[in-house]
Design a protein around this motif. Structure first.
Motif, PDB file in Angstrom:
ATOM      1  N   CYS A  53       3.213   5.391  -5.426  1.00 55.13           N
ATOM      2  CA  CYS A  53       2.175   6.759  -5.050  1.00 55.13           C
ATOM      3  C   CYS A  53       2.670   7.054  -3.611  1.00 55.13           C
ATOM      4  O   CYS A  53       3.179   6.449  -2.749  1.00 55.13           O
ATOM      5  CB  CYS A  53       1.199   6.205  -4.742  1.00 55.13           C
ATOM      6  N   TYR A  54       2.673   8.582  -3.438  1.00 52.95           N
ATOM      7  CA  TYR A  54       3.102   9.302  -2.358  1.00 52.95           C
ATOM      8  C   TYR A  54       2.302  10.355  -1.816  1.00 52.95           C
ATOM      9  O   TYR A  54       1.630  10.961  -2.858  1.00 52.95           O
ATOM     10  CB  TYR A  54       4.551   9.887  -2.615  1.00 52.95           C
ATOM     11  N   VAL A  55       2.306  10.698  -0.634  1.00 49.49           N
ATOM     12  CA  VAL A  55       1.652  11.885  -0.242  1.00 49.49           C
ATOM     13  C   VAL A  55       2.627  12.875   0.255  1.00 49.49           C
ATOM     14  O   VAL A  55       3.738  12.458   0.842  1.00 49.49           O
ATOM     15  CB  VAL A  55       0.674  11.750   0.772  1.00 49.49           C
ATOM     16  N   LEU A  56       2.680  13.964   0.418  1.00 47.49           N
ATOM     17  CA  LEU A  56       3.548  14.994   0.931  1.00 47.49           C
ATOM     18  C   LEU A  56       3.124  15.500   2.152  1.00 47.49           C
ATOM     19  O   LEU A  56       2.116  16.279   2.330  1.00 47.49           O
ATOM     20  CB  LEU A  56       3.881  16.148  -0.041  1.00 47.49           C
ATOM     21  N   ARG A  57       4.059  15.224   3.175  1.00 49.76           N
ATOM     22  CA  ARG A  57       3.434  15.820   4.591  1.00 49.76           C
ATOM     23  C   ARG A  57       4.904  16.131   5.375  1.00 49.76           C
ATOM     24  O   ARG A  57       5.906  15.689   5.316  1.00 49.76           O
ATOM     25  CB  ARG A  57       3.070  14.384   5.453  1.00 49.76           C
ATOM     26  N   ASP A  58       4.711  17.523   5.615  1.00 53.24           N
ATOM     27  CA  ASP A  58       5.676  18.230   6.430  1.00 53.24           C
ATOM     28  C   ASP A  58       7.013  18.216   5.584  1.00 53.24           C
ATOM     29  O   ASP A  58       8.086  18.098   5.945  1.00 53.24           O
ATOM     30  CB  ASP A  58       5.936  17.461   7.596  1.00 53.24           C
ATOM     31  N   GLY A  59       6.836  18.302   4.219  1.00 50.45           N
ATOM     32  CA  GLY A  59       8.081  18.540   3.057  1.00 50.45           C
ATOM     33  C   GLY A  59       8.700  17.030   2.918  1.00 50.45           C
ATOM     34  O   GLY A  59       9.754  16.882   2.431  1.00 50.45           O
ATOM     35  N   ILE A  60       7.967  16.007   3.340  1.00 51.88           N
ATOM     36  CA  ILE A  60       8.381  14.590   3.220  1.00 51.88           C
ATOM     37  C   ILE A  60       7.801  13.909   2.314  1.00 51.88           C
ATOM     38  O   ILE A  60       6.390  13.754   2.615  1.00 51.88           O
ATOM     39  CB  ILE A  60       8.757  13.857   4.490  1.00 51.88           C
ATOM     40  N   LEU A  61       8.107  13.125   1.143  1.00 49.18           N
ATOM     41  CA  LEU A  61       7.379  12.172   0.563  1.00 49.18           C
ATOM     42  C   LEU A  61       7.070  11.065   1.293  1.00 49.18           C
ATOM     43  O   LEU A  61       8.002  10.201   1.570  1.00 49.18           O
ATOM     44  CB  LEU A  61       7.752  11.941  -0.764  1.00 49.18           C
ATOM     45  N   VAL A  62       5.890  10.470   1.612  1.00 53.62           N
ATOM     46  CA  VAL A  62       5.571   9.271   2.408  1.00 53.62           C
ATOM     47  C   VAL A  62       4.835   8.421   1.334  1.00 53.62           C
ATOM     48  O   VAL A  62       3.827   8.475   0.617  1.00 53.62           O
ATOM     49  CB  VAL A  62       4.800   9.705   3.372  1.00 53.62           C
ATOM     50  N   PRO A  63       5.621   7.137   0.975  1.00 54.74           N
ATOM     51  CA  PRO A  63       4.974   6.082   0.069  1.00 54.74           C
ATOM     52  C   PRO A  63       3.656   5.644   0.720  1.00 54.74           C
ATOM     53  O   PRO A  63       3.800   5.234   1.683  1.00 54.74           O
ATOM     54  CB  PRO A  63       6.122   5.177   0.062  1.00 54.74           C
ATOM     55  N   THR A  64       2.783   5.580  -0.122  1.00 53.76           N
ATOM     56  CA  THR A  64       1.319   4.940   0.397  1.00 53.76           C
ATOM     57  C   THR A  64       1.010   3.687  -0.234  1.00 53.76           C
ATOM     58  O   THR A  64       0.268   2.951   0.187  1.00 53.76           O
ATOM     59  CB  THR A  64       0.357   5.965   0.149  1.00 53.76           C
ATOM     60  N   ALA A  65       1.581   3.415  -1.506  1.00 50.31           N
ATOM     61  CA  ALA A  65       1.081   2.303  -2.156  1.00 50.31           C
ATOM     62  C   ALA A  65       2.317   2.204  -3.180  1.00 50.31           C
ATOM     63  O   ALA A  65       3.083   2.978  -3.631  1.00 50.31           O
ATOM     64  CB  ALA A  65      -0.309   2.426  -2.841  1.00 50.31           C
ATOM     65  N   THR A  66       2.748   0.822  -3.621  1.00 54.36           N
ATOM     66  CA  THR A  66       3.365   0.602  -4.901  1.00 54.36           C
ATOM     67  C   THR A  66       2.708  -0.778  -5.517  1.00 54.36           C
ATOM     68  O   THR A  66       1.908  -1.370  -4.838  1.00 54.36           O
ATOM     69  CB  THR A  66       4.874  -0.209  -4.261  1.00 54.36           C
ATOM     70  N   GLY A  67       2.904  -0.613  -6.692  1.00 58.17           N
ATOM     71  CA  GLY A  67       2.508  -1.977  -7.658  1.00 58.17           C
ATOM     72  C   GLY A  67       3.312  -2.282  -8.783  1.00 58.17           C
ATOM     73  O   GLY A  67       4.110  -1.504  -9.281  1.00 58.17           O
ATOM     74  N   ARG A  68       2.829  -3.226  -9.377  1.00 56.75           N
ATOM     75  CA  ARG A  68       3.528  -3.546 -10.712  1.00 56.75           C
ATOM     76  C   ARG A  68       2.369  -4.334 -11.692  1.00 56.75           C
ATOM     77  O   ARG A  68       1.520  -4.650 -11.163  1.00 56.75           O
ATOM     78  CB  ARG A  68       4.557  -4.652 -10.654  1.00 56.75           C
ATOM     79  N   ILE A  69       2.593  -3.793 -13.171  1.00 55.03           N
ATOM     80  CA  ILE A  69       1.745  -4.338 -14.071  1.00 55.03           C
ATOM     81  C   ILE A  69       2.401  -4.767 -15.335  1.00 55.03           C
ATOM     82  O   ILE A  69       3.390  -4.242 -15.850  1.00 55.03           O
ATOM     83  CB  ILE A  69       0.694  -3.061 -14.407  1.00 55.03           C
ATOM     84  N   THR A  70       1.944  -5.720 -15.942  1.00 54.32           N
ATOM     85  CA  THR A  70       2.634  -6.230 -17.191  1.00 54.32           C
ATOM     86  C   THR A  70       1.617  -6.027 -18.382  1.00 54.32           C
ATOM     87  O   THR A  70       0.390  -6.240 -18.011  1.00 54.32           O
ATOM     88  CB  THR A  70       2.848  -7.613 -16.895  1.00 54.32           C
TER      89      THR A  70
END
Length: 329
Positions: A276-293
């Protein structure tokens, strides 16, 4: 459990040892297929057990916020589900501290029975986030001061995106996030009811996001949940999930979510990653990561199911070429 690298901090004595127990029931909302409870609501039970542990140890989340401006945020939840929950089950949760981090906990949940059946093993980490709003508050207690943080997650990690040189069409950002990957991406505005403490998206919001992006991905590949239910009586089942918050996503920001299939194992399970990312000042900033099976099961009757191997249609959809990006608001 991966976590932000932290300087040594004193032991928080009330949380340093001992086990707490609480009986919980899954929410009715989580009973979507027959009477089984989905992974999201199983993780809600895990979260509730940790919050109850804090209350029993004298750190009630409501009072910490109201009196001291400390927000209890779950920032990492890693759960393995080994037995199905049904809507009328009583879940008994045991929470114990993990060594080396006063705000990390192991959670085991059993389903009521004779004898009880172990159903979930999880690891959870919380942070105490200082409220950014300027309302008056009592000083943070000395024993909690070493744990108070001004921002959740690691120091911001920025990823150059197609929009880095300036605003870009939405589709270009989504296409850039899925290029060359067996992935699906969508853009979504964060509503207030996915947030807490007046400002930012909470862990339960990311669990809902993970559940929905799987649903959208499967529909995009032609193997939607409803289609496989209608045609084969098949449902997806989740033995493992994990989400880690890396930075803060704020109310009414646009969240870019990418779902990537990483591995299909012998047509029995497949593992995927959510970023998951948000776009701030033209840059994608990662806010969360996860895995699921995921695996798949066939419904045998209103209470029982059994695991099945993927057929050619499902395996092909999971292993297929990247689909066109999608936008959803």
């Amino acid at each position: 459990m991966n976590s932000t690298t932290l300087a040594p901090r004193p032991v928080l004595e009330p949380l340093a040892d001992g086990v707490t127990r609480v009986d919980l029931r899954p929410r009715y909302e989580g009973s979507n297929i027959c009477t089984w409870i989905g992974f999201k609501h199983v993780n809600y039970l895990v979260e509730e057990a940790v919050l109850d542990h804090l209350r029993q140890r004298g750190f009630a989340p409501g009072k910490l916020y109201e009196r001291h401006g400390l927000c209890v945020d779950v920032v990492d939840i890693d759960s393995r589900i080994t037995h199905a929950f049904h809507i009328d089950d009583v879940a008994t949760a045991e929470v114990r501290p993990l060594p080396g981090d006063a705000l990390a906990f192991a959670v085991e949940i059993s389903v009521d029975g004779n004898p009880p059946v172990k159903a979930v093993s999880a690891k959870v980490r919380v942070e105490l986030r200082l409220d950014p709003h300027g309302h008056p508050a009592e000083p943070v207690p000395a024993e909690l001061a070493p744990y108070a943080v001004a921002r959740l997650g690691q120091a911001p990690v920025k990823v150059t995106s197609p929009a880095a040189a300036g605003p870009a069409p939405e589709g270009d950002v989504l296409a850039g996030l899925t290029a060359g990957r067996n992935a699906y991406a969508w853009k979504w505005r964060i509503p207030y009811f996915y947030c807490h403490f007046t400002e930012r998206m909470q862990m339960s919001g990311y669990l809902r996001q993970m559940e929905e992006v799987v649903d959208l991905f499967l529909a995009d590949r032609g193997v939607s949940i409803k289609r496989l239910l209608d045609e084969q009586d098949w449902i997806p089942v989740v033995p493992h999930s994990r989400i880690t918050i890396l930075d803060e996503a704020r109310m009414e920001e646009d969240l870019y979510t990418v779902f990537t299939v990483e591995n299909v194992f012998k047509r029995l399970t497949y593992t995927s990653r959510m970023d998951c990312y948000v776009l701030r000042d033209g840059i994608l900033v990662p806010t969360a990561t996860g895995r699921i099976t995921h695996g798949y099961a066939v419904i045998e009757n209103r209470r029982d199911w059994s695991l099945v191997d993927f057929d050619d249609r499902l395996a092909g959809a999971l292993e297929g070429a990247p689909a066109a990006p999608s936008t959803r608001r």
